[in-house]
Design an enzyme around this catalytic site. Structure first.
Site, PDB file in Angstrom:
ATOM      1  N   GLY A 265      -4.668   1.559   7.922  1.00  0.00           N
ATOM      2  CA  GLY A 265      -5.596   0.652   8.831  1.00  0.00           C
ATOM      3  C   GLY A 265      -5.403  -0.853   8.809  1.00  0.00           C
ATOM      4  O   GLY A 265      -5.622  -1.577   9.682  1.00  0.00           O
TER       5      GLY A 265
ATOM      6  N   HIS B 191       0.259   7.862   4.149  1.00  0.00           N
ATOM      7  CA  HIS B 191       0.916   7.204   4.822  1.00  0.00           C
ATOM      8  C   HIS B 191       2.458   7.520   4.992  1.00  0.00           C
ATOM      9  O   HIS B 191       3.359   7.046   5.901  1.00  0.00           O
ATOM     10  CB  HIS B 191       0.619   5.677   4.880  1.00  0.00           C
ATOM     11  CG  HIS B 191      -0.598   5.417   4.810  1.00  0.00           C
ATOM     12  ND1 HIS B 191      -1.606   5.228   5.774  1.00  0.00           N
ATOM     13  CD2 HIS B 191      -1.680   4.669   3.848  1.00  0.00           C
ATOM     14  CE1 HIS B 191      -2.714   5.088   5.480  1.00  0.00           C
ATOM     15  NE2 HIS B 191      -3.030   4.525   4.266  1.00  0.00           N
TER      16      HIS B 191
ATOM     17  N   ASP C 227       0.786  -1.321  -0.086  1.00  0.00           N
ATOM     18  CA  ASP C 227       0.129   0.028   0.044  1.00  0.00           C
ATOM     19  C   ASP C 227       0.799   1.250  -0.159  1.00  0.00           C
ATOM     20  O   ASP C 227       1.351   1.647   1.017  1.00  0.00           O
ATOM     21  CB  ASP C 227      -0.703   0.160   1.229  1.00  0.00           C
ATOM     22  CG  ASP C 227      -2.055   1.064   1.182  1.00  0.00           C
ATOM     23  OD1 ASP C 227      -1.939   2.099   0.350  1.00  0.00           O
ATOM     24  OD2 ASP C 227      -2.982   1.026   1.827  1.00  0.00           O
TER      25      ASP C 227
ATOM     26  N   ILE D 159      -0.883   9.081   8.590  1.00  0.00           N
ATOM     27  CA  ILE D 159      -1.247   8.064   9.593  1.00  0.00           C
ATOM     28  C   ILE D 159      -0.749   6.545   9.213  1.00  0.00           C
ATOM     29  O   ILE D 159      -0.260   6.431   8.064  1.00  0.00           O
ATOM     30  CB  ILE D 159      -2.824   8.162   9.419  1.00  0.00           C
ATOM     31  CG1 ILE D 159      -3.204   8.185   8.223  1.00  0.00           C
ATOM     32  CG2 ILE D 159      -3.141   9.717   9.841  1.00  0.00           C
ATOM     33  CD1 ILE D 159      -4.909   7.769   8.037  1.00  0.00           C
TER      34      ILE D 159
END
Length: 286
Positions: free
Chosen positions: A213, A195, A190, A210
């Site tokens: 998830g 991120h 990803d 961040i």
């Protein structure tokens, strides 16, 4: 471009071919934080192949989420800026080998219309199989497309979330993330700049990048591994979690766990900010 319900429901992509090696297996384990203590033999079994004393490399069950990275039913033409992960539900049929060729069959399960200003929920499934055609794992992903509601599809019928017990948790475990953890985890597939790129993160409304998830999802698998599964990947039959708030790299994730028979319920929080990051978690053990 608005959702066309019949077209979205008809999407499927069968026979997608992927392969991975022990490098990807170890990278995923390290990406979710295993091996932080270089003397912890139980965790080293996931990130290091034994040499002087040979031992088999173990595969984290939720490696299934990246074993065929990019597999899916096809282009959904959603407003990508407004799409977020809602839930992951992986059923494990057989333990993953440390290296393998796999095929992925992806289909759309459901599309729910929450309303013009409330978005849409799309549930799609990917079944991973080994070279013999045997099922390895069934992955169900739920996407919340915040900008794609109001297309006239069904609004009822979404699965009810798992309910965690109301009693005090049976175990509580703190799992520390590294400040650079998202930079490592992104190498599992990803590459979303949310991120890794501070400028992009700020444009998206966050003070800094961040954590993925799905990295948090893997961390919850790690929490069950170390508490109720004795670091045995074959003990996992299912792992489910709903995403409720992001984690920032460097924060400590606190897992609260409840065990009832072979079902482990869990939630995860970042106490320093007073937020719950994972809700309605459930692991089914053998």
């Amino acid at each position: 471009m608005p959702i066309v319900y019949e077209q979205l429901m008809a999407l499927k992509n069968l026979g997608q071919k992927y392969s991975y090696s022990d490098r990807e297996v170890m990278l995923y384990a390290y990406g979710i934080g295993l091996g932080a203590d270089p003397m912890d033999e139980k965790e080293l079994a996931f990130v290091n192949e034994g040499v002087l004393t040979p031992r088999p490399l173990k595969v984290v069950p939720t490696f299934a989420s990246v074993a065929a990275w990019g597999a899916g039913p096809g282009e959904m033409n959603l407003n990508r800026v407004m799409v977020v992960d809602g839930e992951r539900d992986i059923t494990f049929h057989k333990p993953f080998a440390t290296a393998a060729h796999v095929t992925a069959d992806s289909t759309v399960l459901d599309v729910f219309d929450k309303g013009k200003d409330k978005g849409a929920v799309i549930r799609h499934q990917t079944v991973l199989r080994c070279e013999k055609g045997e099922k390895l794992a069934t992955l169900v992903a739920s996407r919340f497309a915040r900008g794609d509601g109001g297309f006239g599809g069904p609004s009822e019928g979404q699965p009810e979330p798992h309910k965690v017990p109301e009693r005090a948790p049976d175990k509580v475990v703190d799992i520390t993330t590294r400040p650079d953890q998202a930079l490592v985890y992104r190498l599992c597939g990803d590459r979303n700049p949310l991120h890794s790129d501070p400028e992009f993160a700020k444009k998206a409304g966050f003070p800094r990048p961040i954590l993925h998830g799905m990295c948090t999802y893997g961390i919850t698998c790690r929490g069950v591994l170390q508490t109720y599964a004795d670091y045995d990947p074959s003990a996992f039959k299912q792992h489910v979690a709903r995403f409720s708030s992001p984690v920032f790299p460097g924060e400590t994730v606190t897992m609260e766990l409840w065990k009832d028979g072979n079902v482990v319920s869990f939630e995860a929080k970042v106490k320093s900010r007073g937020v719950t990051v994972i809700k309605s978690g459930k692991t089914v053990l053998a």
